[in-house]
Design a protein around this motif. Structure first.
Motif, PDB file in Angstrom:
ATOM      1  N   TYR A 113      20.480  66.222  12.191  1.00 37.86           N
ATOM      2  CA  TYR A 113      19.554  67.354  12.206  1.00 37.86           C
ATOM      3  C   TYR A 113      19.493  68.031  13.570  1.00 37.86           C
ATOM      4  N   THR A 114      19.731  67.274  14.617  1.00 39.34           N
ATOM      5  CA  THR A 114      19.742  67.887  15.953  1.00 39.34           C
ATOM      6  C   THR A 114      20.925  68.840  16.095  1.00 39.34           C
ATOM      7  N   LYS A 115      22.081  68.423  15.577  1.00 35.84           N
ATOM      8  CA  LYS A 115      23.242  69.324  15.603  1.00 35.84           C
ATOM      9  C   LYS A 115      22.972  70.578  14.768  1.00 35.84           C
ATOM     10  N   GLN A 116      22.360  70.374  13.595  1.00 39.20           N
ATOM     11  CA  GLN A 116      22.049  71.521  12.743  1.00 39.20           C
ATOM     12  C   GLN A 116      21.020  72.436  13.415  1.00 39.20           C
ATOM     13  N   GLN A 117      20.067  71.833  14.123  1.00 37.13           N
ATOM     14  CA  GLN A 117      19.084  72.632  14.854  1.00 37.13           C
ATOM     15  C   GLN A 117      19.761  73.478  15.933  1.00 37.13           C
TER      16      GLN A 117
ATOM     17  N   PRO B 110      17.905  82.911  10.020  1.00 26.90           N
ATOM     18  CA  PRO B 110      18.134  81.927  11.087  1.00 26.90           C
ATOM     19  C   PRO B 110      16.839  81.433  11.726  1.00 26.90           C
ATOM     20  N   GLN B 111      15.888  82.328  11.962  1.00 25.50           N
ATOM     21  CA  GLN B 111      14.633  81.905  12.572  1.00 25.50           C
ATOM     22  C   GLN B 111      13.830  80.997  11.643  1.00 25.50           C
ATOM     23  N   GLN B 112      13.825  81.329  10.357  1.00 30.57           N
ATOM     24  CA  GLN B 112      13.116  80.485   9.394  1.00 30.57           C
ATOM     25  C   GLN B 112      13.754  79.109   9.299  1.00 30.57           C
ATOM     26  N   ASN B 113      15.089  79.073   9.263  1.00 34.23           N
ATOM     27  CA  ASN B 113      15.801  77.780   9.222  1.00 34.23           C
ATOM     28  C   ASN B 113      15.512  76.961  10.478  1.00 34.23           C
ATOM     29  N   LEU B 114      15.471  77.639  11.635  1.00 38.35           N
ATOM     30  CA  LEU B 114      15.192  76.933  12.889  1.00 38.35           C
ATOM     31  C   LEU B 114      13.792  76.343  12.885  1.00 38.35           C
ATOM     32  N   ARG B 115      12.830  77.121  12.361  1.00 37.78           N
ATOM     33  CA  ARG B 115      11.460  76.603  12.309  1.00 37.78           C
ATOM     34  C   ARG B 115      11.360  75.421  11.342  1.00 37.78           C
TER      35      ARG B 115
ATOM     36  N   SER C 161      12.957  72.302  12.854  1.00 39.59           N
ATOM     37  CA  SER C 161      12.180  71.797  13.989  1.00 39.59           C
ATOM     38  C   SER C 161      10.995  70.968  13.501  1.00 39.59           C
ATOM     39  N   LEU C 162      10.315  71.456  12.435  1.00 40.95           N
ATOM     40  CA  LEU C 162       9.214  70.690  11.856  1.00 40.95           C
ATOM     41  C   LEU C 162       9.711  69.373  11.269  1.00 40.95           C
ATOM     42  N   MET C 163      10.878  69.404  10.633  1.00 45.15           N
ATOM     43  CA  MET C 163      11.446  68.188  10.054  1.00 45.15           C
ATOM     44  C   MET C 163      11.767  67.177  11.150  1.00 45.15           C
TER      45      MET C 163
END
Length: 408
Positions: free
Chosen positions: A120-124, A230-235, A238-240
């Motif tokens: 998930y860090t890579k995906q973030q 992209p911003q929604q996916n990033l948010r 990040s919560l996950m």
């Protein structure tokens, strides 16, 4: 003829000289008797603590444990290995096995979380890069729109200026009657429309500038409050990640608690299987009551330790000297084998009819030899605190038990 009888007169001493002589004699007697007050028997006593076996089993002493050996507080003196079945041992073994299984499961969960965090860090990071690219594209698009608006505003301004000049010409023609009033009003209306368009375009340009500045700070002033993909996916990711990190911290806390429980159960199991023997203070081995390898029971005396830092003198006096002794009186103590070795002491307590005859003993009768010589005369026991000027000598048992003489 009868010889005359000679009378011899014997002189009598005066009363003054008789009283003075008696007083001097009494003072000399008291001084002499006071100087002769000394102990009938005395010895150096000390505190002795007995190390007991905490459980039944086989005694295994260390090789260096022997009378006269210095020991430190909490120094291992040996151990007792149990040779009897203990009902608690199977339960403790099962409890430790269960805890070890739980610890392995927790470690497995932590390992899985670490792998998820890595993915998930890579995906973030990917979503972050996409969001930054999207933001740069949005800024370029906003700059292009700004440029277009500026050009449109410039064109409207030019049209408005030209229309204003034409309107003045049409006004002159209208006054000279070359054009009708209707045509003049139409030209005037067109000019007003151009001026209104210029003001609207200027306002739109100003609003667009504010939107661009807000977008650079991550804010949105106009339109629906939504984020791009992209911003929604990033948010979301990040919560996950934050939830996963909290779950990992909880597992780490459980891991520490389980590990501590395993240590406690292991220590308890070891105490049920064997026990370490030690002293609670620094001292010297007075004697060893049980042989190495012997079977001992719970509470069996194993070793006695003399505390060299807690010593005093027990002195026995004739009860006839009771009036000459009192607590707080200073005395001099002489070592019986060497009168050159002396200490200064202070009488702490005085009691009659009982005393201490062996190092470490408490309530006992006076020494037999004193009792035999002085029966039925009682004796006084004086507890004397000594100002020891030399450091204790463990090899000589810190002089405990040595005979001394106490004099006023």
């Amino acid at each position: 003829m009868e010889k005359p009888i000679k009378r011899i007169l014997v002189g009598r001493p005066t009363t003054k000289f008789s009283i003075a002589g008696a007083a001097l004699a009494a003072m000399a007697f008291l001084f002499y008797s006071g100087m002769k007050v000394s102990s009938k028997e005395a010895f150096i006593n000390g505190r002795i603590s007995t190390v007991l076996s905490p459980l039944p089993g086989q005694l295994i002493l260390t090789k260096v444990i022997a009378p006269g050996q210095s020991v430190l507080a909490h120094q291992p003196l040996g151990r007792v290995a149990t040779t009897q079945a203990n009902d608690q041992v199977p339960g403790l073994v099962a409890q430790r096995s269960l805890l070890e299984i739980q610890l392995a499961e927790i470690k497995k969960q932590i390992s899985g979380i670490d792998r998820r965090l890595q993915i998930y860090t890579k995906q973030q990071q990917q979503y972050l890069a996409e969001s930054q690219t999207q933001q740069k594209l949005g800024e370029k698009q906003s700059l292009a729109i700004l440029t277009q608006l500026k050009e449109e505003l410039r064109a409207i301004k030019a049209q408005s200026a030209f229309s204003k000049q034409q309107l003045q010409s049409y006004k002159d023609l209208y006054h000279k009657r070359f054009i009708s009033r209707i045509e003049y009003e139409e030209r005037k209306s067109n000019n007003q429309v151009l001026q209104a368009s210029q003001q609207a375009k200027a306002a739109e340009l100003q609003q667009r500038l504010q939107d661009v500045n807000a977008a650079k700070s991550g804010l949105q002033l106009t339109g629906p409050r939504t984020l791009d993909a992209p911003q929604q996916n990033l948010r979301d990711i990040s919560l996950m990640l934050e939830n996963i990190k909290q779950e990992r911290e909880q597992l780490i806390a459980r891991q520490k608690a389980t590990s501590q429980s395993i240590l406690e159960v292991t220590a308890l199991l070891a105490s049920r299987q064997q026990a370490v023997l030690s002293s609670t203070f620094d001292g010297v081995v007075w004697d060893v009551n049980a042989e190495n390898g012997a079977s001992v029971q719970s509470g069996t005396p194993v070793i006695r330790i003399l505390d060299c830092n807690t010593r005093w003198v027990e002195a026995f006096f004739d009860e006839a000297d009771a009036s000459k002794l009192r607590p707080g009186m200073s005395v001099t103590v002489y070592l019986t084998t060497s009168s050159k070795i002396t200490w200064q002491g202070t009488i702490k307590t005085i009691r009659a009819g009982s005393g201490r005859v062996a190092v470490g003993e408490r309530d006992v009768q006076p020494p037999p030899e004193i009792a035999r010589r002085q029966l039925p005369v009682k004796v006084l026991t004086a507890h004397i605190d000594i100002n020891w000027k030399d450091s204790p000598e463990p090899a000589s048992f810190c002089l405990a038990g040595r005979s001394v003489t106490v004099k006023l």
